[in-house]
Motif scaffolding. Structure first.
Motif, PDB file in Angstrom:
ATOM      1  N   ASN A  90      -3.382  35.069 -15.646  1.00 51.02           N
ATOM      2  CA  ASN A  90      -1.985  35.327 -15.957  1.00 51.02           C
ATOM      3  C   ASN A  90      -1.098  34.224 -15.382  1.00 51.02           C
ATOM      4  N   SER A  91      -0.026  33.949 -16.080  1.00 55.72           N
ATOM      5  CA  SER A  91       0.963  32.994 -15.585  1.00 55.72           C
ATOM      6  C   SER A  91       2.147  33.756 -15.000  1.00 55.72           C
ATOM      7  N   ASN A  92       3.165  33.024 -14.553  1.00 56.73           N
ATOM      8  CA  ASN A  92       4.355  33.696 -14.017  1.00 56.73           C
ATOM      9  C   ASN A  92       5.318  34.129 -15.117  1.00 56.73           C
ATOM     10  N   VAL A  93       4.887  34.007 -16.376  1.00 56.53           N
ATOM     11  CA  VAL A  93       5.649  34.540 -17.508  1.00 56.53           C
ATOM     12  C   VAL A  93       4.824  35.661 -18.126  1.00 56.53           C
ATOM     13  N   ASP A  94       5.378  36.835 -18.191  1.00 59.42           N
ATOM     14  CA  ASP A  94       4.654  37.986 -18.729  1.00 59.42           C
ATOM     15  C   ASP A  94       4.127  37.697 -20.134  1.00 59.42           C
ATOM     16  N   GLY A  95       2.842  38.033 -20.335  1.00 55.34           N
ATOM     17  CA  GLY A  95       2.249  37.913 -21.655  1.00 55.34           C
ATOM     18  C   GLY A  95       1.658  36.560 -21.980  1.00 55.34           C
ATOM     19  N   GLN A  97      -1.055  33.760 -20.908  1.00 57.14           N
ATOM     20  CA  GLN A  97      -2.218  33.415 -20.091  1.00 57.14           C
ATOM     21  C   GLN A  97      -2.628  31.967 -20.347  1.00 57.14           C
ATOM     22  N   ASP A 110       7.148  29.195 -16.344  1.00 55.28           N
ATOM     23  CA  ASP A 110       8.551  29.348 -16.721  1.00 55.28           C
ATOM     24  C   ASP A 110       9.239  28.002 -16.942  1.00 55.28           C
ATOM     25  N   GLN A 394       7.657  29.883 -22.758  1.00 55.13           N
ATOM     26  CA  GLN A 394       7.248  30.533 -24.000  1.00 55.13           C
ATOM     27  C   GLN A 394       6.000  29.881 -24.573  1.00 55.13           C
TER      28      GLN A 394
END
Length: 455
Positions: A90-95, A97, A110, A394
């Protein structure tokens, strides 16, 4: 349409200009700095505000083609023969990877954006290299016995011609550490003028022997002798000018070359020894890391376009590296170098004006081969962007569950280049260069800046 012409590539007297310049060349071992730095005032569609802001680009060129499943588009739910040897994190942005070997980029997602559906449908290194570096489909590897010819200018050479350097005394376009690699032919000017080829340092900044040879006069060539040689060349060129328009129109190329050799700016920019050891450690004491740090120094000093050539990514399994071996060798270095560069650009107030792009000529086959490698795949692959003014955090586009093709938002090489050019303030659809036959050719004949990034 803005039409840009250049006499640099045509010679009225039948004598190649390179042969004339080699009569002097300021005595620098092999590289023609006057030819490299020839910078005519380009009649181009360039946004003066972006030029005044000194916008710049750092391209991480992953020659050979990184696997999209191991990097920016992992498929943890796919069958093992597609998923490959690594998982996702996971990254620091939800959803969003990333591949498990990219923890540093995951921490700053981000500040990054990934386009996962770039495609051109070619698995040929030569054709695809040209496509991603110029925006136009290249020649097939077997098109000519003499080797593939570059058909269009690279984005680095086009930038050098249309924008020039961001500061006097610096080259506009630099390649680090070299431009060798898998069929890696197309970083050059084509018909835009040889003055706009990259300044190739051809030295590894991670090695103790690192030195930018062509910033130093040849042994025994003192400043006085250099000045005398320059005066001789000026007299020689005045004699030839009546017969050779290219020499008559060189617009101070020798002056700029002389400034680079004798002035402090370029020497200081290429000198990594002034950087704190802790910062050099943070980037990583390897070729990717120190090249990325040098790229930051160069854009800060006034270089407009820097290519960091990250090789080799062509991991078929046999006789090349297997996917697992190649990924472990290269991805952690790329991950650390890129993430450290982005953090450094932010800390130094350079992130708004500097666009970072990471890509190769294509991705790798979604299904692994019997040798534990992946082959060439141009049907969908990923390109990373990082910039303070674009919309970060994104993932744009979605590839199929097994990473085979775009499900939505397919993106072309010309879209990628149009995004780069927009950052630089260049309208690629309003500029033409004359090709070798004198025919005007648009810098790009299609594509649009990626709206999700640029708004």
């Amino acid at each position: 349409m803005i039409r840009v012409t250049d006499s640099d590539s045509r010679h009225g007297d039948g004598i190649p200009r390179r042969s004339v310049v080699q009569a002097g060349a300021l005595g620098i071992g092999g590289l023609l700095l006057p030819d490299l730095l020839r910078a005519r005032a380009a009649q181009a569609s360039v946004d003066p505000q972006r030029a005044a802001e000194k916008t710049a680009v750092i391209l991480f060129w992953c020659c050979g083609g990184p696997g999209h499943m191991e990097t920016w588009d992992p498929k943890p739910e796919a069958p093992a023969e597609y998923r490959g040897p690594f998982g996702a994190i996971n990254s620091n942005v939800d959803g969003i990877q990333l591949g498990e070997l990219m923890p540093e980029q995951a921490k700053i997602m981000d500040r990054l954006a990934i386009v996962r559906t770039v495609h051109h449908s070619s698995g040929d290194h030569t054709r695809a290299n040209h496509w991603m570096l110029t925006g136009f489909e290249g020649p097939d590897d077997n098109d000519t016995d003499a080797g593939p010819a570059q058909r269009n200018p690279s984005m680095g050479s086009a930038t050098a011609r249309l924008r020039g350097p961001n500061r006097p005394g610096m080259p506009p376009y630099v390649a680090i550490p070299h431009l060798r690699g898998t069929e890696n032919f197309f970083h050059y000017h084509a018909y835009a003028g040889s003055s706009y080829n990259p300044f190739n340092i051809d030295s590894d900044p991670n090695e103790k022997s690192y030195a930018v040879r062509d910033l130093n006069p040849a042994p025994g060539l003192t400043l006085g002798r250099l000045q005398n040689r320059r005066a001789f060349l000026e007299k020689f060129d005045r004699f030839r000018a009546a017969a050779d328009r290219a020499l008559a129109e060189r617009d101070g190329a020798y002056q700029r070359a002389f400034d680079m050799l004798t002035g402090p700016e370029a020497h200081a920019a290429f000198d990594l020894s002034t950087e704190p050891a802790a910062l050099r450690d943070r980037y990583g004491r390897h070729t990717f890391g120190q090249s990325a740090l040098l790229a930051r120094r160069l854009v800060e000093a006034g270089v407009t376009f820097v290519t960091v050539n990250c090789v080799p990514w062509d991991h078929h399994g046999t006789p090349q590296l297997k996917t697992e071996e190649g990924a472990k060798l290269l991805i952690p270095h790329l991950d650390r170098a890129l993430a450290s560069l982005v953090r450094d650009l932010v800390d130094r107030g350079l992130f708004d004006r500097t666009l970072v792009v990471a890509m190769g000529e294509f991705g790798r086959t979604p299904k692994m081969n019997e040798n534990g490698g992946r082959d060439h795949w141009g049907d969908t692959f990923s390109v990373l962007f990082a910039n303070g003014r674009m919309r970060m955090g994104q993932a744009i586009g979605k590839s199929s569950a097994r990473g085979e093709y775009p499900l939505d938002r397919p993106t072309t090489p010309q879209d990628v280049l149009a995004t780069v050019y927009q950052h630089l303030g260049i309208d690629p659809h309003a500029v033409t260069f004359e090709d070798r036959t004198g025919r005007p050719v648009y810098l790009l004949d299609g594509g649009q800046a990626i709206r999700e990034l640029t708004g």
